[in-house]
Design a protein around this motif. Structure first.
Motif, PDB file in Angstrom:
ATOM      1  N   LYS A 185       0.831  -1.207   0.000  1.00 23.42           N
ATOM      2  CA  LYS A 185       0.000   0.000   0.000  1.00 23.42           C
ATOM      3  C   LYS A 185       0.866   1.259   0.000  1.00 23.42           C
ATOM      4  CE  LYS A 185      -3.403  -2.484   2.817  1.00 23.42           C
ATOM      5  NZ  LYS A 185      -4.022  -2.567   4.168  1.00 23.42           N
ATOM      6  N   ARG A 186       2.022   1.189   0.655  1.00 22.92           N
ATOM      7  CA  ARG A 186       2.897   2.373   0.748  1.00 22.92           C
ATOM      8  C   ARG A 186       3.504   2.731  -0.602  1.00 22.92           C
ATOM      9  NH1 ARG A 186       7.339   1.714   4.821  1.00 22.92           N
ATOM     10  NH2 ARG A 186       7.410   3.989   4.799  1.00 22.92           N
ATOM     11  N   PHE A 187       3.716   1.742  -1.486  1.00 21.14           N
ATOM     12  CA  PHE A 187       4.166   2.063  -2.844  1.00 21.14           C
ATOM     13  C   PHE A 187       3.212   3.083  -3.470  1.00 21.14           C
ATOM     14  CE2 PHE A 187       6.938  -1.574  -2.617  1.00 21.14           C
ATOM     15  CZ  PHE A 187       7.865  -1.406  -3.634  1.00 21.14           C
ATOM     16  N   ALA A 188       1.907   2.812  -3.358  1.00 19.17           N
ATOM     17  CA  ALA A 188       0.915   3.702  -3.956  1.00 19.17           C
ATOM     18  C   ALA A 188       0.852   5.041  -3.224  1.00 19.17           C
ATOM     19  CB  ALA A 188      -0.456   3.029  -3.945  1.00 19.17           C
ATOM     20  N   GLU A 189       0.878   5.013  -1.882  1.00 17.51           N
ATOM     21  CA  GLU A 189       0.779   6.247  -1.105  1.00 17.51           C
ATOM     22  C   GLU A 189       1.928   7.197  -1.400  1.00 17.51           C
ATOM     23  OE1 GLU A 189       0.696   4.692   2.820  1.00 17.51           O
ATOM     24  OE2 GLU A 189      -1.381   3.968   2.677  1.00 17.51           O
ATOM     25  N   LEU A 190       3.132   6.649  -1.595  1.00 13.02           N
ATOM     26  CA  LEU A 190       4.318   7.465  -1.860  1.00 13.02           C
ATOM     27  C   LEU A 190       4.569   7.662  -3.354  1.00 13.02           C
ATOM     28  CD1 LEU A 190       6.654   5.848   0.828  1.00 13.02           C
ATOM     29  CD2 LEU A 190       5.558   8.098   0.951  1.00 13.02           C
ATOM     30  N   ASP A 191       3.728   7.044  -4.196  1.00 18.53           N
ATOM     31  CA  ASP A 191       3.865   7.079  -5.650  1.00 18.53           C
ATOM     32  C   ASP A 191       5.260   6.620  -6.082  1.00 18.53           C
ATOM     33  OD1 ASP A 191       3.038   7.323  -8.261  1.00 18.53           O
ATOM     34  OD2 ASP A 191       3.499   9.468  -8.399  1.00 18.53           O
ATOM     35  N   ILE A 192       5.676   5.486  -5.561  1.00 19.15           N
ATOM     36  CA  ILE A 192       6.925   4.853  -5.959  1.00 19.15           C
ATOM     37  C   ILE A 192       6.604   3.755  -6.958  1.00 19.15           C
ATOM     38  CG2 ILE A 192       8.966   3.608  -5.182  1.00 19.15           C
ATOM     39  CD1 ILE A 192       8.702   6.560  -4.199  1.00 19.15           C
ATOM     40  N   ILE A 193       7.228   3.801  -8.110  1.00 20.79           N
ATOM     41  CA  ILE A 193       6.957   2.838  -9.178  1.00 20.79           C
ATOM     42  C   ILE A 193       7.615   1.509  -8.856  1.00 20.79           C
ATOM     43  CG2 ILE A 193       7.319   2.345 -11.644  1.00 20.79           C
ATOM     44  CD1 ILE A 193       7.499   5.513 -11.928  1.00 20.79           C
ATOM     45  N   ALA A 194       6.880   0.415  -9.041  1.00 24.46           N
ATOM     46  CA  ALA A 194       7.433  -0.929  -8.889  1.00 24.46           C
ATOM     47  C   ALA A 194       7.892  -1.415 -10.256  1.00 24.46           C
ATOM     48  CB  ALA A 194       6.387  -1.883  -8.312  1.00 24.46           C
ATOM     49  N   SER A 195       9.208  -1.497 -10.434  1.00 25.09           N
ATOM     50  CA  SER A 195       9.790  -1.988 -11.684  1.00 25.09           C
ATOM     51  C   SER A 195      10.037  -3.481 -11.514  1.00 25.09           C
ATOM     52  CB  SER A 195      11.097  -1.239 -11.977  1.00 25.09           C
ATOM     53  OG  SER A 195      11.764  -1.796 -13.088  1.00 25.09           O
ATOM     54  N   PHE A 196       9.210  -4.301 -12.157  1.00 22.97           N
ATOM     55  CA  PHE A 196       9.228  -5.741 -11.909  1.00 22.97           C
ATOM     56  C   PHE A 196       9.625  -6.513 -13.157  1.00 22.97           C
ATOM     57  CE2 PHE A 196       5.171  -5.091 -13.847  1.00 22.97           C
ATOM     58  CZ  PHE A 196       4.728  -6.305 -14.352  1.00 22.97           C
ATOM     59  N   GLN A 197      10.044  -7.741 -12.955  1.00 29.47           N
ATOM     60  CA  GLN A 197      10.497  -8.604 -14.045  1.00 29.47           C
ATOM     61  C   GLN A 197       9.721  -9.926 -13.976  1.00 29.47           C
ATOM     62  OE1 GLN A 197      13.011  -7.250 -11.738  1.00 29.47           O
ATOM     63  NE2 GLN A 197      12.713  -5.432 -12.985  1.00 29.47           N
ATOM     64  N   PRO A 198       8.751 -10.133 -14.866  1.00 31.46           N
ATOM     65  CA  PRO A 198       7.883 -11.313 -14.768  1.00 31.46           C
ATOM     66  C   PRO A 198       8.626 -12.637 -14.758  1.00 31.46           C
ATOM     67  CG  PRO A 198       6.928  -9.719 -16.270  1.00 31.46           C
ATOM     68  CD  PRO A 198       8.292  -9.207 -15.929  1.00 31.46           C
ATOM     69  N   THR A 199       9.699 -12.769 -15.545  1.00 27.89           N
ATOM     70  CA  THR A 199      10.381 -14.062 -15.590  1.00 27.89           C
ATOM     71  C   THR A 199      11.139 -14.365 -14.311  1.00 27.89           C
ATOM     72  OG1 THR A 199      12.191 -13.002 -16.811  1.00 27.89           O
ATOM     73  CG2 THR A 199      10.568 -14.239 -18.097  1.00 27.89           C
ATOM     74  N   HIS A 200      11.365 -13.371 -13.449  1.00 29.91           N
ATOM     75  CA  HIS A 200      11.956 -13.690 -12.147  1.00 29.91           C
ATOM     76  C   HIS A 200      11.043 -14.612 -11.350  1.00 29.91           C
ATOM     77  CE1 HIS A 200      15.490 -11.448 -12.609  1.00 29.91           C
ATOM     78  NE2 HIS A 200      15.148 -10.300 -12.046  1.00 29.91           N
ATOM     79  N   ALA A 201       9.742 -14.414 -11.474  1.00 31.23           N
ATOM     80  CA  ALA A 201       8.806 -15.272 -10.733  1.00 31.23           C
ATOM     81  C   ALA A 201       8.893 -16.713 -11.211  1.00 31.23           C
ATOM     82  CB  ALA A 201       7.380 -14.750 -10.879  1.00 31.23           C
ATOM     83  N   THR A 202       8.901 -16.915 -12.514  1.00 34.37           N
ATOM     84  CA  THR A 202       8.913 -18.285 -13.026  1.00 34.37           C
ATOM     85  C   THR A 202      10.283 -18.927 -12.901  1.00 34.37           C
ATOM     86  OG1 THR A 202       9.143 -17.343 -15.264  1.00 34.37           O
ATOM     87  CG2 THR A 202       6.942 -17.990 -14.553  1.00 34.37           C
ATOM     88  N   SER A 203      11.345 -18.121 -12.840  1.00 36.06           N
ATOM     89  CA  SER A 203      12.670 -18.677 -12.592  1.00 36.06           C
ATOM     90  C   SER A 203      12.877 -18.997 -11.113  1.00 36.06           C
ATOM     91  CB  SER A 203      13.758 -17.691 -13.041  1.00 36.06           C
ATOM     92  OG  SER A 203      13.767 -17.539 -14.440  1.00 36.06           O
ATOM     93  N   ASP A 204      12.281 -18.187 -10.243  1.00 34.76           N
ATOM     94  CA  ASP A 204      12.515 -18.320  -8.806  1.00 34.76           C
ATOM     95  C   ASP A 204      11.519 -19.237  -8.110  1.00 34.76           C
ATOM     96  OD1 ASP A 204      14.487 -16.488  -9.258  1.00 34.76           O
ATOM     97  OD2 ASP A 204      13.575 -14.864  -8.103  1.00 34.76           O
ATOM     98  N   MET A 205      10.447 -19.637  -8.791  1.00 33.21           N
ATOM     99  CA  MET A 205       9.400 -20.385  -8.097  1.00 33.21           C
ATOM    100  C   MET A 205       9.889 -21.736  -7.572  1.00 33.21           C
ATOM    101  SD  MET A 205       6.874 -21.397 -11.260  1.00 33.21           S
ATOM    102  CE  MET A 205       7.402 -22.414 -12.648  1.00 33.21           C
ATOM    103  N   ASN A 206      11.023 -22.217  -8.087  1.00 33.90           N
ATOM    104  CA  ASN A 206      11.568 -23.479  -7.583  1.00 33.90           C
ATOM    105  C   ASN A 206      12.301 -23.326  -6.262  1.00 33.90           C
ATOM    106  OD1 ASN A 206      13.753 -22.095  -8.611  1.00 33.90           O
ATOM    107  ND2 ASN A 206      14.716 -23.870  -9.544  1.00 33.90           N
ATOM    108  N   MET A 207      12.524 -22.077  -5.820  1.00 32.11           N
ATOM    109  CA  MET A 207      13.240 -21.897  -4.557  1.00 32.11           C
ATOM    110  C   MET A 207      12.679 -20.775  -3.687  1.00 32.11           C
ATOM    111  SD  MET A 207      15.212 -18.884  -4.677  1.00 32.11           S
ATOM    112  CE  MET A 207      15.630 -17.734  -5.995  1.00 32.11           C
TER     113      MET A 207
END
Length: 561
Positions: free
Chosen positions: A405-427
């Motif tokens: 919620k604080r990301f939105a309140e402070l207007d901080i952009i979340a720069s995310f990488q979708p393939t990190h989720a599918t690469s990291d889901m094994n650990m």
């Protein structure tokens, strides 16, 4: 352009001075607006604001879109060139909001160890590369090993390398760039022995007897990096060129280069001046030392091909090497809370230094403690109010539900990488457990909370294939379709949201949203032609989409340099 209606009518009737009686072909030329190029017979999609727009015809003049519409639009123009795409799908060029351009180019000239499933196989690839090198004084450099994928599941050691490369110094970055593997020769050149203390923000991995094993985490890597011979300027320039043309072939027309040196800024400007920039680059200065050399941002350079609008800072390490800073210890490593690179006051001072020069702060934060610390620092700087800059947290992987919620309140952009989720889901869940995972890679929760977002790949940590990222965001599955229902499928994004994340949202996140990222009037004509319909193909095929053409400012980018 068209003649005014009254003058055109008078000419047609032969009643206006200076008007000859035109024939049919001449009338067509008079009535048609001029354009450099028209794209016709397109199955076109673009985000236009918050909505998805369709088109069959795209009109381009002086590198920018001047009209978009159905097939009848083509009749209104007299183009110098017509591009008939034969019903293929046209999308805006994709923007990778977080990549490492020079590192990708350099990887193509060193040894790539990504995706290898065992230590023995990794050593075999290294041995083959070793034989291709010159004398024993030439360093063996590479990247990509990942012990999580190995059957052994353990960190490698200097001794493992010694048996392969002998006295040649070797230095190999882990896939995430937050750990490195050195052999004995490299450790000796760096002056690292069993008694060398861990540097601030880093860790020298040691065995049960306290002996340095050869694996260095985060800041400890710099001990060896300091003695690795640097690339000369010509090599650095070539790394940038090689990477940009590779990215263009994959449908990338813009990239946010996450951490550049002052030399690389100059090289980008030289490449832009000489017409060798294949794609657009918005660069983040690599830390406060680089920032000192600049008076402020660089904007709109060479028709928006190059900009510097932010500074890259670091809050912690990475999850795979257990360097991400966590509030509570790692679930699979009790007592270890990772590595926090700065305290709140120190990070706030760095953010202020960036803002004072008119630059945004883009801060690497993966663990929940690092994300909390960085958000606290932004709140200090901005007195708890929304940021006046396009400040971002890069990765934002493990976040408490309260901090989302604080990301939105402070207007901080979340720069995310979708393939990190599918690469990291094994650990990932092994690292943080079943409760913290609810705030991990939580794209839907962030979007629903009103967080501004931008998507990228983090190449060469991940592959630079953009449609891998779009597939991961839409499905949260690996390329084999696992898990069948998706990994925490309640966090998927729609196809429209995902396209926006890689186009308009990415452009907005660096202040380019008024001229880059969509195919609308006044925007740069950056577009791609692909071999199937992104919005209609089965989800399982999204990652298989191939890019057939890439255009930047109405100019086709060839795969050859």
């Amino acid at each position: 352009m068209k003649l005014p209606i009254r003058l055109a009518t008078l000419c047609f009737l032969g009643l206006a001075a200076g008007c000859n009686s035109p024939g049919t072909d001449e009338l067509a030329a008079i009535d048609a607006d001029k354009a450099d190029m028209i794209v016709v017979n397109a199955n076109g999609y673009t985000m236009a604001g918050d909505a998805l727009a369709r088109f069959e015809t795209l009109v381009i003049d002086d590198g920018k879109v001047i009209a978009r519409g159905d097939a009848s639009l083509a009749d209104q123009y007299n183009p110098a060139t017509t591009l008939d795409v034969g019903g293929r799908t046209v999308l805006p060029g994709l923007i990778d909001a977080h990549g490492h351009v020079s590192s990708l180019g350099k990887l193509r000239q060193t040894v790539d160890l990504a995706g290898i499933g065992s230590l023995d196989s990794t050593l075999g690839v290294i041995a083959t590369y070793d034989r291709s090198l010159g004398d024993d004084t030439q360093w063996l450099i590479g990247r990509g090993w990942n012990q999580v994928l190995w059957t052994e599941k353990r960190f490698p050691t200097a001794k493992d390398l010694d048996g392969i490369v002998g006295e040649r110094p070797a230095f190999l970055n882990r896939i995430d760039g937050h750990a490195a593997w050195a052999n004995t020769a490299a450790l000796q050149l760096a002056g690292i022995d069993d008694n060398t203390p861990d540097p601030d923000g880093g860790k020298i991995i040691r065995d049960d007897n306290g002996k340095a094993t050869g694996v260095l985490i985060d800041a400890a890597m710099s001990l060896v990096q300091a003695v690795v011979p640097p690339d000369d300027t010509a090599a650095q320039r070539d790394h940038l060129r090689v990477a940009m043309y590779e990215l263009a072939a994959l449908g990338v027309t813009g990239v946010h280069d996450a951490g550049v040196s002052a030399t690389e800024v100059r090289l980008y400007q030289e490449l832009a001046d000489s017409g060798e920039m294949a794609i657009r680059v918005s660069a983040m200065l690599g830390g406060l030392e680089v920032l000192e050399a600049f008076d402020g941002p660089i904007q709109g350079y060479a028709d928006d091909l190059f900009e510097v609008t932010s500074v890259k800072l670091y809050g912690d390490g990475a999850l795979g090497s257990r360097g991400a800073a966590l509030i509570e210890p790692y679930s699979d490593d009790p007592g270890n809370v990772g590595l926090l690179f700065a305290q709140e006051q120190e990070m706030a001072a760095a953010i202020r230094a960036a803002h004072e020069k008119g630059l945004a702060a883009n801060i690497h934060a993966i663990g929940d403690r690092a994300n909390e610390m960085v958000l606290n620092a932004f709140a200090m700087v901005n007195d708890g109010k929304p940021s006046a800059f396009n400040d971002r947290i890069e990765h934002a992987q493990i976040v408490t539900l309260e901090d989302i919620k604080r990301f939105a309140e402070l207007d901080i952009i979340a720069s995310f990488q979708p393939t990190h989720a599918t690469s990291d889901m094994n650990m990932a869940e092994d690292r943080v457990g079943s409760e913290r995972i609810l705030g991990a890679y939580a794209w839907r929760r962030m979007l629903d909370a009103g967080v501004r977002m931008a998507a990228g790949s983090d190449f060469p940590v991940e592959k630079p294939e953009m449609f891998d990222g779009l597939y991961a965001a839409v499905t949260r599955k690996d390329k084999n379709g696992r898990p069948p229902e998706g990994w925490y499928p309640d966090q998927v994004l729609t196809r429209e949201e995902t396209l926006a994340a890689f186009t308009t949202w990415a452009a907005d996140s660096v202040g380019q949203g008024d001229r880059i990222g969509e195919l609308s009037d006044g925007y740069w004509a950056d577009f791609i032609v692909i071999d199937r319909d992104y919005f209609e193909v089965p989800e399982a095929e999204i990652w298989q989409i191939q890019v057939e053409q890439t255009w930047v400012a109405g100019r086709q980018i060839s795969a050859t340099r």
